[in-house]
Design an enzyme around this catalytic site. Structure first.
Site, PDB file in Angstrom:
ATOM      1  N   THR A  49      -1.421  -5.494   3.481  1.00  0.00           N
ATOM      2  CA  THR A  49      -2.375  -6.320   2.741  1.00  0.00           C
ATOM      3  C   THR A  49      -2.125  -7.800   2.973  1.00  0.00           C
ATOM      4  O   THR A  49      -3.064  -8.593   3.104  1.00  0.00           O
ATOM      5  CB  THR A  49      -2.278  -6.023   1.233  1.00  0.00           C
ATOM      6  OG1 THR A  49      -2.366  -4.618   1.027  1.00  0.00           O
ATOM      7  CG2 THR A  49      -3.388  -6.716   0.468  1.00  0.00           C
ATOM      8  N   THR A  50      -0.855  -8.193   3.062  1.00  0.00           N
ATOM      9  CA  THR A  50      -0.504  -9.591   3.283  1.00  0.00           C
ATOM     10  C   THR A  50      -1.021 -10.081   4.638  1.00  0.00           C
ATOM     11  O   THR A  50      -1.212 -11.281   4.841  1.00  0.00           O
ATOM     12  CB  THR A  50       1.024  -9.774   3.183  1.00  0.00           C
ATOM     13  OG1 THR A  50       1.450  -9.310   1.898  1.00  0.00           O
ATOM     14  CG2 THR A  50       1.441 -11.215   3.359  1.00  0.00           C
ATOM     15  N   TYR A 112     -10.479   0.992  -4.964  1.00  0.00           N
ATOM     16  CA  TYR A 112     -11.846   0.984  -5.495  1.00  0.00           C
ATOM     17  C   TYR A 112     -12.342   2.365  -5.913  1.00  0.00           C
ATOM     18  O   TYR A 112     -12.953   2.516  -6.971  1.00  0.00           O
ATOM     19  CB  TYR A 112     -12.832   0.352  -4.493  1.00  0.00           C
ATOM     20  CG  TYR A 112     -14.188   0.083  -5.113  1.00  0.00           C
ATOM     21  CD1 TYR A 112     -14.383  -1.051  -5.907  1.00  0.00           C
ATOM     22  CD2 TYR A 112     -15.261   0.951  -4.941  1.00  0.00           C
ATOM     23  CE1 TYR A 112     -15.617  -1.290  -6.508  1.00  0.00           C
ATOM     24  CE2 TYR A 112     -16.484   0.719  -5.534  1.00  0.00           C
ATOM     25  CZ  TYR A 112     -16.665  -0.403  -6.317  1.00  0.00           C
ATOM     26  OH  TYR A 112     -17.875  -0.639  -6.906  1.00  0.00           O
ATOM     27  N   TYR A 138       2.179   3.933  -0.514  1.00  0.00           N
ATOM     28  CA  TYR A 138       2.189   2.566  -1.040  1.00  0.00           C
ATOM     29  C   TYR A 138       1.410   2.559  -2.341  1.00  0.00           C
ATOM     30  O   TYR A 138       0.190   2.723  -2.339  1.00  0.00           O
ATOM     31  CB  TYR A 138       1.588   1.608  -0.013  1.00  0.00           C
ATOM     32  CG  TYR A 138       1.545   0.150  -0.423  1.00  0.00           C
ATOM     33  CD1 TYR A 138       2.296  -0.332  -1.502  1.00  0.00           C
ATOM     34  CD2 TYR A 138       0.767  -0.765   0.281  1.00  0.00           C
ATOM     35  CE1 TYR A 138       2.261  -1.668  -1.859  1.00  0.00           C
ATOM     36  CE2 TYR A 138       0.721  -2.098  -0.067  1.00  0.00           C
ATOM     37  CZ  TYR A 138       1.473  -2.553  -1.145  1.00  0.00           C
ATOM     38  OH  TYR A 138       1.419  -3.878  -1.504  1.00  0.00           O
ATOM     39  N   ARG A 143      -3.920  -3.773  -7.180  1.00  0.00           N
ATOM     40  CA  ARG A 143      -4.959  -3.978  -6.158  1.00  0.00           C
ATOM     41  C   ARG A 143      -5.890  -2.778  -6.010  1.00  0.00           C
ATOM     42  O   ARG A 143      -7.064  -2.941  -5.689  1.00  0.00           O
ATOM     43  CB  ARG A 143      -4.317  -4.280  -4.797  1.00  0.00           C
ATOM     44  CG  ARG A 143      -3.740  -5.688  -4.690  1.00  0.00           C
ATOM     45  CD  ARG A 143      -3.240  -5.957  -3.290  1.00  0.00           C
ATOM     46  NE  ARG A 143      -2.711  -7.300  -3.137  1.00  0.00           N
ATOM     47  CZ  ARG A 143      -3.420  -8.363  -2.747  1.00  0.00           C
ATOM     48  NH1 ARG A 143      -4.695  -8.233  -2.480  1.00  0.00           N
ATOM     49  NH2 ARG A 143      -2.857  -9.547  -2.620  1.00  0.00           N
ATOM     50  N   LYS A 167       6.616   2.678  -0.982  1.00  0.00           N
ATOM     51  CA  LYS A 167       6.698   1.284  -1.412  1.00  0.00           C
ATOM     52  C   LYS A 167       6.080   1.244  -2.798  1.00  0.00           C
ATOM     53  O   LYS A 167       4.875   1.445  -2.959  1.00  0.00           O
ATOM     54  CB  LYS A 167       5.949   0.368  -0.448  1.00  0.00           C
ATOM     55  CG  LYS A 167       5.925  -1.091  -0.895  1.00  0.00           C
ATOM     56  CD  LYS A 167       5.090  -1.958   0.051  1.00  0.00           C
ATOM     57  CE  LYS A 167       5.012  -3.396  -0.441  1.00  0.00           C
ATOM     58  NZ  LYS A 167       4.147  -4.236   0.435  1.00  0.00           N
ATOM     59  N   ILE A 209       9.818  -4.260   0.653  1.00  0.00           N
ATOM     60  CA  ILE A 209       8.895  -4.793   1.658  1.00  0.00           C
ATOM     61  C   ILE A 209       8.305  -6.042   1.037  1.00  0.00           C
ATOM     62  O   ILE A 209       7.522  -5.969   0.091  1.00  0.00           O
ATOM     63  CB  ILE A 209       7.827  -3.771   2.072  1.00  0.00           C
ATOM     64  CG1 ILE A 209       8.500  -2.581   2.772  1.00  0.00           C
ATOM     65  CG2 ILE A 209       6.792  -4.410   2.986  1.00  0.00           C
ATOM     66  CD1 ILE A 209       7.549  -1.453   3.112  1.00  0.00           C
TER      67      ILE A 209
END
Length: 294
Positions: A49-50, A112, A138, A143, A167, A209
């Site tokens: 995502t980063t 979503y 993850y 998010r 994660k 992470i």
């Protein structure tokens, strides 16, 4: 050697630098890769995502994966992010992306759509069945809008052979401790929350992470190694030195915050793709002042 040993310590969720024309800045990406490896991180995660992955085309993602392999040159393990909210689409990516040199695949919970726990279980089970590399779950409910419960993660760990770790990016410490208590022996548990890694390692986490390791790789990875050795007195000194920095990184948006830091450090242009925008001028100035204290 188990994945739990290979990926212990500090992994860094790499940014994707852009030029002013919004194309990928591969020179800055190479500089960032060398900066974090020289700073002591133990592994890299590309296309998380980063890395603003939702704004990258398929061709760009393929180029970034190959470029990362080439520039890392086997110095540290590389984990590739392959996720989304379309199970069939992710399966296609897992079957066609260049993953031969990856150590593992990191796949976020579907965002979503907000599936049930059974839906999450079946989603990850389907991905694991085709993944050419061990799959890391993850969980980032802030998010995705849906928490992957510890019981579901442990069910996947016990019942699906190719799922090797998680994660965990919830701030629910009770859930974190349940993961550690119930995990199989070789199941990797790393943090996705820079500010919580010290207490999480005290509870039994294997590492992190990290977003912060893009900009503070030396201090941050040193702190994590100290924690893993049980030297929490020395680790706390670094943790509290960086604590305000964690807040600034996430005050307005990730990765806008980390890009603002890295721009101040002369590593990248401060460019993001819409819908993300750079941090406010006020926050940029605060970040600049904080860096001077380091």
């Amino acid at each position: 050697m188990s994945l739990r040993s290979i990926l212990a310590g500090t992994g860094v969720a790499l940014i994707t630098p852009f030029k002013k024309d919004l194309t990928v800045d591969f020179n800055a990406l190479e500089k960032t890769i060398n900066y974090v490896i020289d700073g002591g991180v133990e592994s890299l995660v590309t296309l998380g995502t980063t890395g603003e992955t939702p704004t990258l085309s398929r061709e760009e993602r393929l180029d970034i994966i190959q470029f990362t392999y080439e520039k890392v040159k086997n110095r540290v393990p590389v984990v590739v992010g392959v996720g989304g909210n379309d199970t069939a689409g992710i399966i296609k990516d897992l079957e066609t992306f260049p993953l031969d040199k990856a150590t593992a695949i990191l796949s976020t919970s579907p965002y979503y759509s907000k599936p049930t726990q059974e839906g999450l279980y079946q989603h990850f089970k389907a991905l694991a069945a085709v993944s050419p590399k061990p799959l890391l779950l993850y969980n980032v409910p802030g998010r995705t809008g849906r928490n992957l419960r510890a019981s579901t993660s442990i069910r996947l760990a016990n019942e699906v052979e190719n799922i090797a770790g998680i994660k965990e990016a919830t701030d629910d410490m009770q859930q974190c401790m349940e993961l550690i208590r119930d995990r199989p022996a070789n199941f990797l548990v790393v943090s996705g929350d820079d500010a919580l890694i010290l207490p999480q390692i005290a509870c039994g986490f294997d590492g992190v992470i990290s977003v912060a390791a893009n900009t503070f790789p030396k201090d941050f990875s040193s702190m994590v190694r100290l924690c893993l050795k049980g030297d929490f007195v020395a680790a706390r000194a670094i943790h509290y030195k960086l604590l305000k920095g964690y807040d600034l990184l996430f005050e307005e948006n990730n990765p806008a915050g980390v890009k603002a830091f890295m721009h101040e450090q002369g590593l990248i242009e401060n460019i993001l793709r819409l819908p993300l925008t750079p941090v406010s001028q006020e926050l940029q100035e605060t970040i600049s002042e904080f860096l001077k204290t380091l």
